[in-house]
Design a protein around this motif. Structure first.
Motif, short mmCIF file in Angstrom:
data_model
loop_
_atom_site.label_atom_id
_atom_site.label_comp_id
_atom_site.label_asym_id
_atom_site.label_seq_id
_atom_site.Cartn_x
_atom_site.Cartn_y
_atom_site.Cartn_z
N ALA A 400 -32.98 48.21 38.28
CA ALA A 400 -33.32 49.06 39.37
C ALA A 400 -34.69 49.05 39.81
O ALA A 400 -35.31 49.07 40.82
CB ALA A 400 -32.64 50.14 39.42
N ASP A 427 -30.30 52.33 43.60
CA ASP A 427 -31.65 52.25 44.03
C ASP A 427 -31.76 51.83 45.76
O ASP A 427 -30.61 51.59 46.36
CB ASP A 427 -32.08 51.12 43.30
N GLY A 431 -31.44 44.78 46.93
CA GLY A 431 -29.84 44.80 47.04
C GLY A 431 -29.50 43.17 46.71
O GLY A 431 -30.20 42.34 46.48
N TYR A 445 -26.06 34.75 34.77
CA TYR A 445 -26.32 34.64 36.40
C TYR A 445 -27.47 35.42 36.75
O TYR A 445 -27.78 36.64 36.57
CB TYR A 445 -24.90 34.90 36.82
N ARG A 446 -28.13 34.80 37.65
CA ARG A 446 -29.28 35.30 38.07
C ARG A 446 -29.52 35.10 39.76
O ARG A 446 -29.30 34.05 40.01
CB ARG A 446 -30.61 35.00 37.70
N GLY A 459 -35.97 37.77 33.86
CA GLY A 459 -34.96 37.81 32.44
C GLY A 459 -34.16 36.68 32.24
O GLY A 459 -34.00 35.74 33.21
N GLY A 461 -30.83 37.03 32.64
CA GLY A 461 -29.50 37.07 33.18
C GLY A 461 -28.44 37.44 32.27
O GLY A 461 -27.22 37.31 32.34
N LEU A 462 -28.73 38.21 31.38
CA LEU A 462 -27.80 38.73 30.33
C LEU A 462 -27.58 40.16 30.40
O LEU A 462 -26.70 40.82 29.86
CB LEU A 462 -28.33 38.31 29.08
P1 ADP Z 1 -31.83 39.69 34.54
O1 ADP Z 1 -32.11 40.11 32.90
O2 ADP Z 1 -32.07 38.44 34.88
O3 ADP Z 1 -32.16 40.81 35.38
P2 ADP Z 1 -29.02 40.92 34.76
O4 ADP Z 1 -27.64 40.27 34.13
O5 ADP Z 1 -29.79 42.02 34.65
O6 ADP Z 1 -30.29 39.67 34.46
O7 ADP Z 1 -28.93 40.78 36.31
C1 ADP Z 1 -28.31 39.67 36.92
C2 ADP Z 1 -29.00 39.61 38.38
O8 ADP Z 1 -28.54 40.44 39.23
C3 ADP Z 1 -30.43 39.59 38.41
O9 ADP Z 1 -31.13 38.28 38.30
C4 ADP Z 1 -30.64 40.25 39.83
O10 ADP Z 1 -30.58 39.04 40.80
C5 ADP Z 1 -29.47 40.96 39.99
N1 ADP Z 1 -29.72 42.31 40.06
C6 ADP Z 1 -29.40 43.12 38.95
N2 ADP Z 1 -29.42 44.46 39.25
C7 ADP Z 1 -29.91 44.56 40.48
C8 ADP Z 1 -30.46 45.61 41.43
N3 ADP Z 1 -30.49 46.78 40.96
N4 ADP Z 1 -30.92 45.44 42.54
C9 ADP Z 1 -30.86 43.80 42.88
N5 ADP Z 1 -30.39 42.81 42.22
C10 ADP Z 1 -30.10 43.17 41.10
#
Ligand code: ADP
Length: 510
Positions: A400, A427, A431, A445-446, A459, A461-462
């Motif tokens: 967030a 947040d 979005g 997945y990112r 990161g 994507g985990l």
């Molecule tokens: P990362 O470690 O890459 O953040 P996550 O699994 O935590 O991987 O998140 C996957 C994807 O989801 C992120 O790459 C991001 O694009 C999207 N994402 C996650 N949380 C948010 C958020 N609060 N607002 C916008 N996008 C988000």
């Protein structure tokens, strides 16, 4: 030999054999049943014939005193000697015929003065006087009812004869006589034999033909299965985009093909994910390693002051941190995948845990120019794994903060109700586009930022995969709502008393 073993294991062969066996049993049963019915009907007809002869005989034959034989009681036949029909009838009736007196001894015929025992009757064997006497006694005892004896005999050449025997009373004389009359029924017996032979020939023939036809039809029915198997064999790791074409018949086989295709689709998705994973991991690992190498080389060849060495080492350490973070995440992932992550549940106040974490994120939030808010009840006792719940909230809060621009806010709300808790992290960030929403819990997945591929700063994507794992391991549910440009809201519901197995399992999306 080996070929036969292979064929005999095949479905086609086994189907044919099963049907052939089934038909053998059915045909044999039907044949036996029909033969029995035929035998009964033929026997009835033979009895009816001999009964008819008996009635005719009584019309033509008398037992009376014969003047030529000292007025002894003899047989005498009365018929129109000019009528060829009557002559034939009487001739036929007398073919297998005999008459005996009360002692069981044959009497004579008045006209011929010979014994009233036909040659053919002699051939089938005249009953012993004792048997005749015995039968006469039985018949007399049954009077006034007529007692009839039916005897099955055979000629010396083996032809079957049905004999009807019974009492006949002489006119003006009370003494009964034993009369026996036979009827040859070779033709009827032959019908039964013919039937048996026809069936004995037809059954194996029908079976052979049926088996051949069955084998051919089973082959036809199984051909599509073979072509499906061949098509499936052509599909390998390198051409997973191939699909087995359906036949459009809408039958079980089409259903099987569809199921196959869906399975290949899932396999393709997992293969792609694995490929992506390898590419991501090697990229993630290569970036800090290259950086460390560069920094150390620069320090080795160009640095001459302690400060320069220190700076190079500081930068290298930072990259090593990132490396170990990646390795830790991969280790955790493999542990979760093999079911080795066991939940350590304890009773704790979730309010306290959330409050502490939000507190920890205050500094990075302020640094990013964000407002970090928490809406918590005074207390919320739950039984959960503290470490995992902290990891879950850490991932959600760091995302967030990461994806919310300067001036925005991040709010954590905890609702504690008797049968569960609801935790919301929302947040006002960038979005997530709707098309990405179904995938964001997938591993690696990112969401790429506009016009750019997902970079290492985002990161691995985990994070969300782990969040989903943890929620699932606590028998909870998680879902996300997001409007691009306005913000994202993650909602988690956990049962208050987590009743799950306590093991984190990998199920594709976790
Ligand atoms: P990362 O470690 O890459 O953040 P996550 O699994 O935590 O991987 O998140 C996957 C994807 O989801 C992120 O790459 C991001 O694009 C999207 N994402 C996650 N949380 C948010 C958020 N609060 N607002 C916008 N996008 C988000």
């Amino acid at each position: 030999m080996r070929d036969f073993a292979r064929i005999s294991r095949g479905l086609r062969f086994r189907l044919t054999i099963s049907y052939a066996l089934l038909f053998t049993v059915l045909l044999a049963l039907v044949a036996l049943f029909l033969r029995e019915r035929l035998a009964v009907t033929l026997d009835k007809q033979v009895v009816e014939n001999v009964d008819g002869d008996w009635r005719a005989m009584k019309g033509y034959m008398r037992i009376e005193a014969c003047p030529e034989l000292d007025n002894k009681l003899t047989t005498a036949w009365y018929y129109d000697q000019e009528d060829p029909d009557e002559i034939t009838s009487v001739y036929d009736l007398r073919k297998i015929f005999m008459v005996a007196d009360q002692n069981g001894n044959p009497i004579r015929d008045c006209a011929t003065q010979e014994l009233a025992v036909s040659t053919a009757y002699d051939d089938i064997g005249v009953e012993k006087p004792a048997l005749i006497r015995q039968q006469m006694r039985e018949a007399l005892a049954a009077l006034p009812k007529q007692k009839i004896f039916y005897l099955d005999r055979k000629t010396s050449t083996g032809e079957p004869v049905k004999v009807r025997a019974g009492l006949v009373f002489a006119e003006k004389h009370a003494a009964p006589f034993y009369v026996a009359l036979g009827n040859l029924y070779t033709d009827k017996k032959n019908v039964l034999h013919e039937y048996t032979w026809i069936y004995a020939g037809v059954i194996p023939g029908a079976l052979l033909l049926g088996s051949l036809l069955g084998y051919f039809m089973a082959g036809r029915a199984l051909t599509p299965v073979l072509s499906v198997a061949q098509a499936a064999q052509r599909i390998s790791g390198s051409n997973l985009s191939m699909r087995i074409p359906t036949r459009g018949a809408g039958d079980e086989l089409d259903y099987l093909i569809l199921t196959f295709n869906r399975m290949i689709e899932r396999l393709e998705a997992s293969f792609n994910q694995m490929r992506q994973f390898s590419a991501d991991v090697s990229h993630e690992l290569r970036t800090p390693i290259t950086a460390i190498r560069g920094q150390l080389e620069v320090a080795l060849f160009t640095a001459n002051a302690t400060d320069q060495y220190r700076e190079a080492m500081f930068n290298a350490l930072q990259d090593i941190d990132r490396l170990s973070q990646i390795v830790r995440a991969l280790l955790l992932l493999s542990q979760a995948e093999s079911g080795q992550l066991v939940l350590q549940k304890t009773r704790l106040d979730l309010c306290q845990v959330v409050d502490d974490l939000v507190e920890q994120f205050q500094i990075p939030a302020e640094a990013a120019g964000l407002k970090l808010l928490a809406d918590l009840p005074p207390t919320c006792p739950v039984e959960v794994d503290r470490v995992q719940i902290e990891r879950m909230l850490t991932n959600l809060l760091s995302n967030a903060i990461k994806f919310t621009p300067d001036g925005g806010s991040v709010r954590t709300t905890l609702l504690c109700i008797p049968d569960g808790i609801e935790l919301v992290v929302e947040d006002t960030g960038r979005g997530i586009p709707t098309e990405h929403l179904p995938h964001i819990f997938d591993r690696f997945y990112r969401v790429a930022s506009k016009g750019a591929a997902p970079g290492p700063e985002q990161g691995l994507g985990l994070g969300l995969s782990f969040v989903a794992w943890i929620v699932k391991a606590h028998d909870g549910k998680i879902w996300v709502e997001s409007t691009p440009g306005e913000g994202t809201r993650f909602t988690i519901r956990l049962p208050n008393k987590a009743v799950g197995s306590g093991t984190l399992e990998l199920a594709g999306k976790v």
